[in-house]
Structures are given as C-alpha cells and as structure tokens.
Design a protein around this motif. Sequence first.
Motif, PDB file in Angstrom:
ATOM      1  N   GLN A   1       0.816  -1.215   0.000  1.00 57.15           N
ATOM      2  CA  GLN A   1       0.000   0.000   0.000  1.00 57.15           C
ATOM      3  C   GLN A   1       0.852   1.268   0.000  1.00 57.15           C
ATOM      4  OE1 GLN A   1      -2.345   1.358   3.545  1.00 57.15           O
ATOM      5  NE2 GLN A   1      -4.085   0.890   2.233  1.00 57.15           N
TER       6      GLN A   1
ATOM      7  N   THR B   1       1.304   3.923  -3.224  1.00 53.68           N
ATOM      8  CA  THR B   1       0.933   5.335  -3.092  1.00 53.68           C
ATOM      9  C   THR B   1       2.121   6.232  -3.427  1.00 53.68           C
ATOM     10  OG1 THR B   1      -0.706   4.783  -1.391  1.00 53.68           O
ATOM     11  CG2 THR B   1       0.021   7.081  -1.515  1.00 53.68           C
TER      12      THR B   1
ATOM     13  N   SER C   1       0.515   4.127   5.942  1.00 56.86           N
ATOM     14  CA  SER C   1      -0.316   2.972   5.607  1.00 56.86           C
ATOM     15  C   SER C   1      -0.826   2.342   6.891  1.00 56.86           C
ATOM     16  CB  SER C   1       0.491   1.951   4.803  1.00 56.86           C
ATOM     17  OG  SER C   1      -0.199   0.717   4.757  1.00 56.86           O
TER      18      SER C   1
ATOM     19  N   ASP D   1      -4.251   5.839   5.707  1.00 53.34           N
ATOM     20  CA  ASP D   1      -5.171   4.990   4.953  1.00 53.34           C
ATOM     21  C   ASP D   1      -5.480   3.790   5.823  1.00 53.34           C
ATOM     22  OD1 ASP D   1      -6.379   3.142   3.121  1.00 53.34           O
ATOM     23  OD2 ASP D   1      -5.489   4.283   1.483  1.00 53.34           O
TER      24      ASP D   1
ATOM     25  N   ASP E   1      -4.836   2.929  -3.562  1.00 51.79           N
ATOM     26  CA  ASP E   1      -3.546   3.590  -3.375  1.00 51.79           C
ATOM     27  C   ASP E   1      -3.375   4.723  -4.378  1.00 51.79           C
ATOM     28  OD1 ASP E   1      -3.262   1.478  -1.591  1.00 51.79           O
ATOM     29  OD2 ASP E   1      -2.147   0.270  -3.032  1.00 51.79           O
TER      30      ASP E   1
ATOM     31  N   ALA F   1      -3.104   8.801  -3.612  1.00 44.42           N
ATOM     32  CA  ALA F   1      -2.057   9.670  -4.155  1.00 44.42           C
ATOM     33  C   ALA F   1      -2.652  10.871  -4.871  1.00 44.42           C
ATOM     34  CB  ALA F   1      -1.168   8.872  -5.108  1.00 44.42           C
TER      35      ALA F   1
END
Length: 298
Positions: free
Chosen positions: A41, A45, A137, A167, A258, A262
Amino acid sequence: MTAGRVLVVGDLITDVVAVLAGPVATGSDTPAAIRFSGGGQAANTAAWLAAQGVPVTLVGAVGDDDAGRDRVAELERAGVDCATRVCPDRATGTVIVLATARERSMITERGANLRLTPGDVDAALTATPDARHLHLSGYTLLDAESRPAGLRALAAARERGLTTSVDAASAAPLRRVGAAAFLSWVRGVDLLLVNADEATVLAGGLDPAAQGRALSASARRIVVKQGEAGAVWVDRDASVAVAPARRVSVVDVTGAGDAFAAGLLAAWLDGAQPAVALGRAGDLGALAVSQIGARPSP
C-alpha cells in the motif's frame, strides 16, 4: 506541483497478481492472467505520487534478497526516494492477489515489513528536512510488531509540524484490532481515508456522510471511498463534498485505492478544494483499474 515532499511510511511488497477468468474452482484449476510486480500500500501510493511530480520518500523495510533489491530499484526508477532498511533475518514481503474485475482478495506475508522500527522513521524524518506531509499505511498500525513504528511516525510528524494522513488499509485486520483501538491510534490526524467496508467497521452501518461525521471525532477530515458509487469528503465543520466515480472498463482493482490516495493527497496538499481533490483522486483510481497491477504503467 507545489505539494512539497511527502513521506510515505509502510509496506513494500512483491505482488503476485492473478486476474481470474472466473470463480475459483476449489480443488482444481482456474485460468488466470498472472503477473509479478511491485506492491504494498505505501509503496504503491508513493509511486503514484511520484508519477504526478510530487517529491516523495518511502520509509520501509525489505529483506536482504533479490526481491527486496528489485522492489527498491523499480521505485527509484519511478522517481521515489527510498529510505528502506535491509533486514537479513526476514524475506521481503509477498502478497498473492486473487483478482476479478470487481474485487480482489489477498493472501499476505508481510515479511521484513514487520521489522520497521521507530528509529527508521526518525532517521528518515531527520534526513528529509523538506518534508511537508507524512502519509501512513494503516497496515503498519494493524500488526503489533510494526505498530510502534506507525505510532512514532504520527507523533514525530506532529512534533515537526507536518500534516498527516492515514489509509485505514483493510477491513478484516481492523475488525481484529477493534475500532476503538484503531481510532485511538489515529486520533488527531489531518486526513483519514477509508473504503466502505472499513467505514462500516469503524463507524457502523450508516450512510457515508454520517460515517464521516462519526469519524470526525478522531480525524479532522474523512474521505469515504465507495467504489462505483464515488467518494465522500467530510470536514469537522460538517462540510460535505461528493464526487461520482469515473466510468471505465475495469481490468484489475489492485492498487486502485492507493492511486486514489495519491491523487487526493497531491491535490489537497496543492491547495485544491475538496471536490476538486476528490475528482483528481477519482481520475487516478480510474486509471489504476484500467490496467493489471498496482503501480503506474511505465
């Protein structure tokens, strides 16, 4: 792009992605398109941020193996600075992804990612005085072995005046640790990203805007991702922004969240209003699902 440097903390993985032609034939054979690629992840990203021209550093851990060297090299070729510690006692993490056009299931060995330490985080922050934002993450928090590094990342970022985002990562491990514990770990973050399943674990079976309002007790801004139904942004001042999903032909949903993260971060850190940031995030998410694999195409 004026977003400033982003530190992304978390997993760097080898993905073995199997895009299935149909339901798994248990005990027999199921045709699939299979691809080995970089994953994780946090690493995904970071790669999508770099593809948008955002200066980005990944903070993570890999094994002393060919997989780890390959994963770091491909990120560096993509424009990501890697602050990754090599761990001789653990292999680089691997995830087997079983994907259909609409869903994916993951079988995970986090490997060296579990060896990430608070010291790794502090060293990376010291080495990047131009950092403006730290993105964590949730997987780092969801495993007890790596959790101290995740908690230190958020605390150290606040000490240095960086904005922060998390996230939530995955619904099943969120259930295992419990909503109350996770929300205590992320309390005070500037931005929390959750998908529909994660939002239900953390806030109950409410509508997305109500879930966002409930979670705003822990985070200043909440984004609830709803897949084909779009996304909802909720601020603590009760403002709500909604963005519809882009209509695209879906090939593989691996890494779509992901890419979405971003796009959202790049736009928000550049001063975009919530609706515009959600739109940028949706564009990148749509691009991600139109290809196999979790990273931007070369």
